[in-house]
Write an enzyme that holds these catalytic residues in place. Structure first.
Site, short mmCIF file in Angstrom:
data_model
loop_
_atom_site.label_atom_id
_atom_site.label_comp_id
_atom_site.label_asym_id
_atom_site.label_seq_id
_atom_site.Cartn_x
_atom_site.Cartn_y
_atom_site.Cartn_z
N HIS A 31 -33.37 16.02 -16.79
CA HIS A 31 -33.50 17.18 -16.98
C HIS A 31 -34.72 17.71 -17.25
O HIS A 31 -35.57 16.58 -18.56
CB HIS A 31 -32.96 18.65 -18.22
CG HIS A 31 -32.41 19.27 -18.77
ND1 HIS A 31 -34.13 20.42 -18.35
CD2 HIS A 31 -32.01 20.77 -18.05
CE1 HIS A 31 -34.32 21.49 -18.57
NE2 HIS A 31 -32.67 21.77 -18.65
N GLU A 88 -35.42 23.14 -10.46
CA GLU A 88 -35.16 23.84 -12.06
C GLU A 88 -36.81 24.17 -12.48
O GLU A 88 -37.32 23.16 -12.74
CB GLU A 88 -35.25 23.91 -13.16
CG GLU A 88 -33.27 23.80 -13.27
CD GLU A 88 -33.43 23.97 -14.98
OE1 GLU A 88 -32.04 24.59 -15.40
OE2 GLU A 88 -33.60 23.06 -15.96
#
Ligand code: G3P
Length: 221
Positions: A91, A139
């Site tokens: 992430h 993302e």
């Protein structure tokens, strides 16, 4: 099957009993809509959430380690015993090296757990897809936590990621960052995503059931 992944991060509104509440709503909406639901919670919450719901509970990170002398590191096997079905890897709020991504995907696969590898752009999406994770989630970091979704601001990033990943892997592509409503979700699916990775839009919402239902319904239309 389309999938909705809610990452509770370290938000106060997504920890402990709050994580269970969100997971229960997701379970209910998942049953009603047929959308696969995954909640990625704090490590400390994996066991309590997994004991309370039937939807998939993922960790937000694992370390690329095996059993042994690794004080304070996160072992996939331990998470599996706690009830986790998989983990997010890389992430943008917890980046790791390309080698650690590869090892983490392998470790999860060996444990029959699923992997969601995050990528900040199309090029990175392609580079990590070669490790054949179950999901690649694109993302753009600058849009994370904001109010303007990736699908509105950077639709080409999603579209290109879907095309690039398809060339090298069977991994399904998710997109995330700034996703706040059903329209953002609908666009994500139009762009070729298999689902979404969302955090603040759900975890910080006043009426969580309403927004989870709105987002999931947008994937079935
Ligand atoms: O993991 C999902 C996340 O990074 C997106 O966050 O708050 O923009 O939905 P958010």
């Amino acid at each position: 099957m389309h999938v909705m992944v809610v990452n509770t991060k370290a938000y106060r509104e997504g920890m402990g009993n709050e994580a269970i509440k969100i997971a229960k709503i997701m379970e209910k909406v998942g049953k009603e809509t047929g959308i696969r639901m995954i909640i990625a919670v704090q490590h400390a919450d994996v066991h309590r959430v997994a004991s309370n719901v039937e939807i998939d509970v993922f960790a937000q990170h694992i370390d690329a380690i095996e059993y042994g002398s690794h004080t304070g590191w996160i072992l996939a096997e331990g998470l599996k015993e706690a009830g986790a079905g998989g983990s997010i890897i890389n992430h943008s709020e917890h980046p790791v090296t390309i080698n650690e991504i590869k090892r983490s995907v392998e470790i999860l696969r060996k444990n029959k757990m699923e992997s969601i590898v995050c990528a900040s752009d199309n090029e990175i999406a392609k580079s990590v897809a070669v490790f054949q994770p179950d999901y690649v989630a694109v993302e753009p970091p600058e849009l994370i936590g904001g109010d303007i979704s990736v699908t509105k601001t950077k639709p080409s990033v999603v579209k290109n990621a879907v095309e690039s990943v398809r060339k090298v892997s069977n991994s399904a592509v998710l997109c995330g960052a700034g996703i706040k409503n059903g329209e953002d979700v609908r666009k994500a699916i139009e762009l070729g995503s298999s689902g979404i990775l969302v955090a603040s839009g759900v975890v910080k919402a006043k009426n969580k059931e309403k927004i989870i239902m709105e987002m999931a319904s947008a994937m079935v239309e």
